[in-house]
Design an enzyme around this catalytic site. Structure first.
Site, mmCIF file in Angstrom:
data_model
loop_
_atom_site.group_PDB
_atom_site.id
_atom_site.type_symbol
_atom_site.label_atom_id
_atom_site.label_comp_id
_atom_site.label_asym_id
_atom_site.label_seq_id
_atom_site.Cartn_x
_atom_site.Cartn_y
_atom_site.Cartn_z
ATOM 1 N N ASP A 297 0.822 -1.210 0.000
ATOM 2 C CA ASP A 297 0.000 0.000 0.000
ATOM 3 C C ASP A 297 0.859 1.263 0.000
ATOM 4 O OD1 ASP A 297 -2.241 -1.619 0.102
ATOM 5 O OD2 ASP A 297 -2.404 -1.496 2.291
ATOM 6 N N LYS A 298 0.294 2.330 -0.522
ATOM 7 C CA LYS A 298 0.998 3.608 -0.626
ATOM 8 C C LYS A 298 1.606 4.031 0.710
ATOM 9 C CE LYS A 298 0.279 8.421 -2.043
ATOM 10 N NZ LYS A 298 -0.692 9.409 -2.599
#
Length: 340
Positions: free
Chosen positions: A148-149
């Site tokens: 995830d970012k």
């Protein structure tokens, strides 16, 4: 200087009788995946040479004929759509075939709507300039998995077609050792265990994932262990207020650790999507208490870090294991929690 296309020929044998055209190339050319071979056939890059005469073959379902040669043209890689950007990278391991980096929080892995620049792919296109012979016919790094970012930590990327195919096979076979560290609210009971569920899009919020009934999503398995626990929720409930968890993935579903930890009542601290943004509930007072609970409330991302990644190198056959410590925001929070 523009790269030129290359050609490879394969002579079908009696043992290849009945084999599909796309399959024979993927089986005999280790740098070609079945998907890539199929696309090349469909795009008119395969010719059949029989009795001195060449004919174009465009149906990947065609069965090869023993004694006949098949020629596949590998077009020169075209420029990648994402732009190259000079973004510093924390490189943990690199050779001619793959690169492993320590991704910071806030960096998306791949360009997407709303995040076309500043991604890991943009940075790798600059860092690996001249080293990418083309994956899937495009001059780009081969992304085989994502984090995830706002999750930090180790991520491996292929630089060649052979490495891309090999890494993809390793991930598909669950032959990758992936360890994550997470700071969570409360602590699971038991402190060591395995979570097995199906995960799918939440019917209430399409941006979220959720645990669903068996058969309604994708199977997901997470092995967890509480490495450290901190404080107590209250005088009455003698349960830790927070814990440092080690999570090992047997599968790799979207938001898997975040969903599974929330499912057992231990959402990741700072997680705005799965309930960890409220900080922690802890019994205590004093400077150490104020610091720990304050940092927990102020954390602006899920406290999740991809700490290590290990596998057998898909090209050299050598074992590869890369580890990286907690990033400063998580390390500071963990140290503060130890004072509870």
């Amino acid at each position: 200087m523009t790269a030129a296309s290359t050609e490879t020929s394969i002579l079908a044998t009696e043992a290849d009788q009945g084999t599909r055209l796309d399959r024979i190339f993927s089986e005999k050319e280790e740098t070609l995946s079945r998907t890539r071979a199929k696309a090349l056939v469909k795009d008119g890059h395969v010719r059949e040479l029989k009795a001195g005469q060449e004919s174009l073959q465009s149906d990947p379902r065609t069965s090869v004929i023993p004694g006949v040669a098949y020629i596949i043209e590998m077009p020169a890689p075209v420029a990648a759509i994402p732009e190259s950007e000079d973004i510093p990278l924390d490189v943990l391991f690199e050779d001619a075939h793959l690169i492993m980096v320590n991704k910071p929080a806030g960096m998306a892995v791949h360009p997407a709507p709303g995040s076309w620049q500043g991604t890991l792919v943009n940075a790798l296109l600059h860092h690996c300039k001249g080293q990418l012979p083309g994956i899937g016919g495009v001059e780009r790094p081969g992304i085989v998995h994502r984090i995830d970012k706002d999750t930090t930590g180790v991520l491996v990327v292929a630089k060649t077609e052979a490495a891309h195919k090999g890494l993809s096979d390793l991930f598909a076979a669950h032959d990758i050792d992936r360890t994550y560290l997470a700071l969570v609210r409360a602590s699971p009971r038991p402190s060591v265990g395995m979570i097995t569920t199906d995960i799918a899009r939440s019917p209430r919020d399409r941006k979220k994932m959720a645990v669903v009934e068996d058969g309604e999503g994708r199977h997901a398995i997470t092995h967890y262990k509480a490495l450290e626990t901190y404080g107590e929720i209250s005088k009455i409930e003698a349960r830790p207020a927070a814990a440092l968890m080690e999570c090992k993935l047997e599968t790799g579903r979207t938001h898997q650790i975040r969903v599974h930890m929330a499912h057992i009542g231990c959402s990741l601290i700072g997680d705005p999507m799965y309930g960890g943004h409220r900080g922690i509930k802890a019994h205590g007072r004093g400077e150490a208490f104020d610091k720990a609970t304050g940092l927990a409330r102020k954390l602006t991302r899920q406290a999740l870090h991809a700490a290590s990644l290990g596998f057998v190198h898909p090209v050299t056959g050598e074992p590869v294991l890369v580890e990286t410590p907690l990033p400063p925001d998580m390390a500071d929070l963990r140290n503060a929690l130890r004072g509870l």
